[in-house]
Design a protein around this motif. Structure first.
Motif, mmCIF file in Angstrom:
data_model
loop_
_atom_site.group_PDB
_atom_site.id
_atom_site.type_symbol
_atom_site.label_atom_id
_atom_site.label_comp_id
_atom_site.label_asym_id
_atom_site.label_seq_id
_atom_site.Cartn_x
_atom_site.Cartn_y
_atom_site.Cartn_z
ATOM 1 N N PHE A 41 -30.384 14.520 -71.155
ATOM 2 C CA PHE A 41 -30.124 15.738 -71.917
ATOM 3 C C PHE A 41 -29.436 16.794 -71.048
ATOM 4 O O PHE A 41 -28.491 17.455 -71.491
ATOM 5 C CB PHE A 41 -31.411 16.309 -72.519
ATOM 6 C CG PHE A 41 -31.887 15.581 -73.738
ATOM 7 C CD1 PHE A 41 -31.078 15.431 -74.854
ATOM 8 C CD2 PHE A 41 -33.165 15.046 -73.781
ATOM 9 C CE1 PHE A 41 -31.509 14.760 -75.985
ATOM 10 C CE2 PHE A 41 -33.620 14.374 -74.910
ATOM 11 C CZ PHE A 41 -32.797 14.224 -76.012
ATOM 12 N N ALA A 42 -29.909 16.958 -69.819
ATOM 13 C CA ALA A 42 -29.312 17.962 -68.930
ATOM 14 C C ALA A 42 -27.840 17.654 -68.682
ATOM 15 O O ALA A 42 -26.989 18.551 -68.726
ATOM 16 C CB ALA A 42 -30.081 18.024 -67.614
ATOM 17 N N ARG A 43 -27.528 16.400 -68.409
ATOM 18 C CA ARG A 43 -26.137 16.020 -68.129
ATOM 19 C C ARG A 43 -25.227 16.303 -69.323
ATOM 20 O O ARG A 43 -24.165 16.869 -69.168
ATOM 21 C CB ARG A 43 -26.051 14.555 -67.725
ATOM 22 C CG ARG A 43 -24.626 14.109 -67.470
ATOM 23 C CD ARG A 43 -24.542 12.749 -66.812
ATOM 24 N NE ARG A 43 -23.200 12.234 -66.782
ATOM 25 C CZ ARG A 43 -22.185 12.740 -66.092
ATOM 26 N NH1 ARG A 43 -22.362 13.808 -65.351
ATOM 27 N NH2 ARG A 43 -20.993 12.191 -66.134
ATOM 28 N N ILE A 44 -25.651 15.910 -70.511
ATOM 29 C CA ILE A 44 -24.785 16.116 -71.679
ATOM 30 C C ILE A 44 -24.656 17.602 -72.003
ATOM 31 O O ILE A 44 -23.566 18.083 -72.316
ATOM 32 C CB ILE A 44 -25.232 15.283 -72.903
ATOM 33 C CG1 ILE A 44 -24.127 15.227 -73.955
ATOM 34 C CG2 ILE A 44 -26.504 15.803 -73.522
ATOM 35 C CD1 ILE A 44 -22.888 14.483 -73.546
ATOM 36 N N ILE A 45 -25.744 18.356 -71.913
ATOM 37 C CA ILE A 45 -25.663 19.793 -72.175
ATOM 38 C C ILE A 45 -24.773 20.450 -71.121
ATOM 39 O O ILE A 45 -23.889 21.246 -71.453
ATOM 40 C CB ILE A 45 -27.060 20.454 -72.214
ATOM 41 C CG1 ILE A 45 -27.878 19.914 -73.390
ATOM 42 C CG2 ILE A 45 -26.927 21.977 -72.317
ATOM 43 C CD1 ILE A 45 -29.352 20.308 -73.361
ATOM 44 N N GLY A 46 -24.980 20.116 -69.863
ATOM 45 C CA GLY A 46 -24.174 20.696 -68.784
ATOM 46 C C GLY A 46 -22.694 20.392 -68.940
ATOM 47 O O GLY A 46 -21.845 21.263 -68.737
ATOM 48 N N THR A 47 -22.385 19.169 -69.316
ATOM 49 C CA THR A 47 -20.986 18.776 -69.517
ATOM 50 C C THR A 47 -20.375 19.531 -70.690
ATOM 51 O O THR A 47 -19.299 20.115 -70.572
ATOM 52 C CB THR A 47 -20.885 17.251 -69.745
ATOM 53 O OG1 THR A 47 -21.413 16.583 -68.597
ATOM 54 C CG2 THR A 47 -19.463 16.815 -69.978
ATOM 55 N N LYS A 48 -21.076 19.548 -71.816
ATOM 56 C CA LYS A 48 -20.561 20.218 -73.016
ATOM 57 C C LYS A 48 -20.477 21.734 -72.837
ATOM 58 O O LYS A 48 -19.624 22.376 -73.437
ATOM 59 C CB LYS A 48 -21.433 19.884 -74.238
ATOM 60 C CG LYS A 48 -21.455 18.419 -74.609
ATOM 61 C CD LYS A 48 -20.139 17.923 -75.119
ATOM 62 C CE LYS A 48 -19.985 18.270 -76.572
ATOM 63 N NZ LYS A 48 -18.723 17.809 -77.135
#
Length: 175
Positions: A41-48
């Motif tokens: 979740f952190a990776r996808i939120i951070g990327t987006k």
């Protein structure tokens, strides 16, 4: 791509950190599954949300290690509440992060995030905000929080557009 390319080098460090954390929580699949989900979740939120490469690296490393204080807290105090995790985590994490070759200036921020991931007032930095949101997305499910608690978490915690979108897709009844 060779090891002089920073994104390759960083990915290798994150992969090694991931394996180190599996070894750290050996025999405890629930905690391994937890940090894997928080990281995703952190990776996808951070990327987006447009985090730069360094901030995303810090966030990913913190997501893997955010609960590293659980075991030392349990060993020392017989419990592992959030404040004890924050107190005990950075000490253990610093060693592990250093062992996988992460630079000290990055370790400082990662350890700050570990040492504050259960502190929800005065959140400073998008990496910190995202880590808290990712942990909440997972904890609300894993801890089987009731509807009121879920709504309260949304109002008090979620600030990023991506975190709110994921929250709404996971926790609202609207289809």
């Amino acid at each position: 791509m060779d090891s002089s390319d920073s994104s390759y080098y960083s990915r290798q460090q994150l992969d090694e950190l991931f394996l180190q954390m599996i070894a750290f929580f050996s025999g405890d699949p629930k905690r391994i599954q937890h940090f894997m989900k928080v990281h995703s979740f952190a990776r996808i939120i951070g990327t987006k949300e447009g985090l730069d490469e360094t901030s995303l690296f810090i966030l990913e490393a913190a997501a893997y290690t955010h609960d590293i204080g659980i075991r030392p807290a349990e060993e020392k105090y017989g419990r592992c509440d959030g404040k004890l995790q924050e107190q005990e985590g950075p000490i253990v994490a610093q060693r592990m992060l250093s062992d996988v070759g992460i630079e000290n200036y990055l370790i400082d921020r990662i350890c700050y995030l570990i040492g504050h991931h259960h502190t929800y007032d005065n959140i400073e930095g998008l990496d910190y905000q995202i880590l808290v949101e990712a942990d909440f997305l997972v904890n609300l499910y894993e801890d089987d929080i009731n509807r009121h608690g879920i709504e309260q978490a949304y109002q008090q915690i979620f600030r990023t557009q991506t975190g709110k979108e994921i929250f709404n897709q996971m926790y609202t009844d609207e289809r």
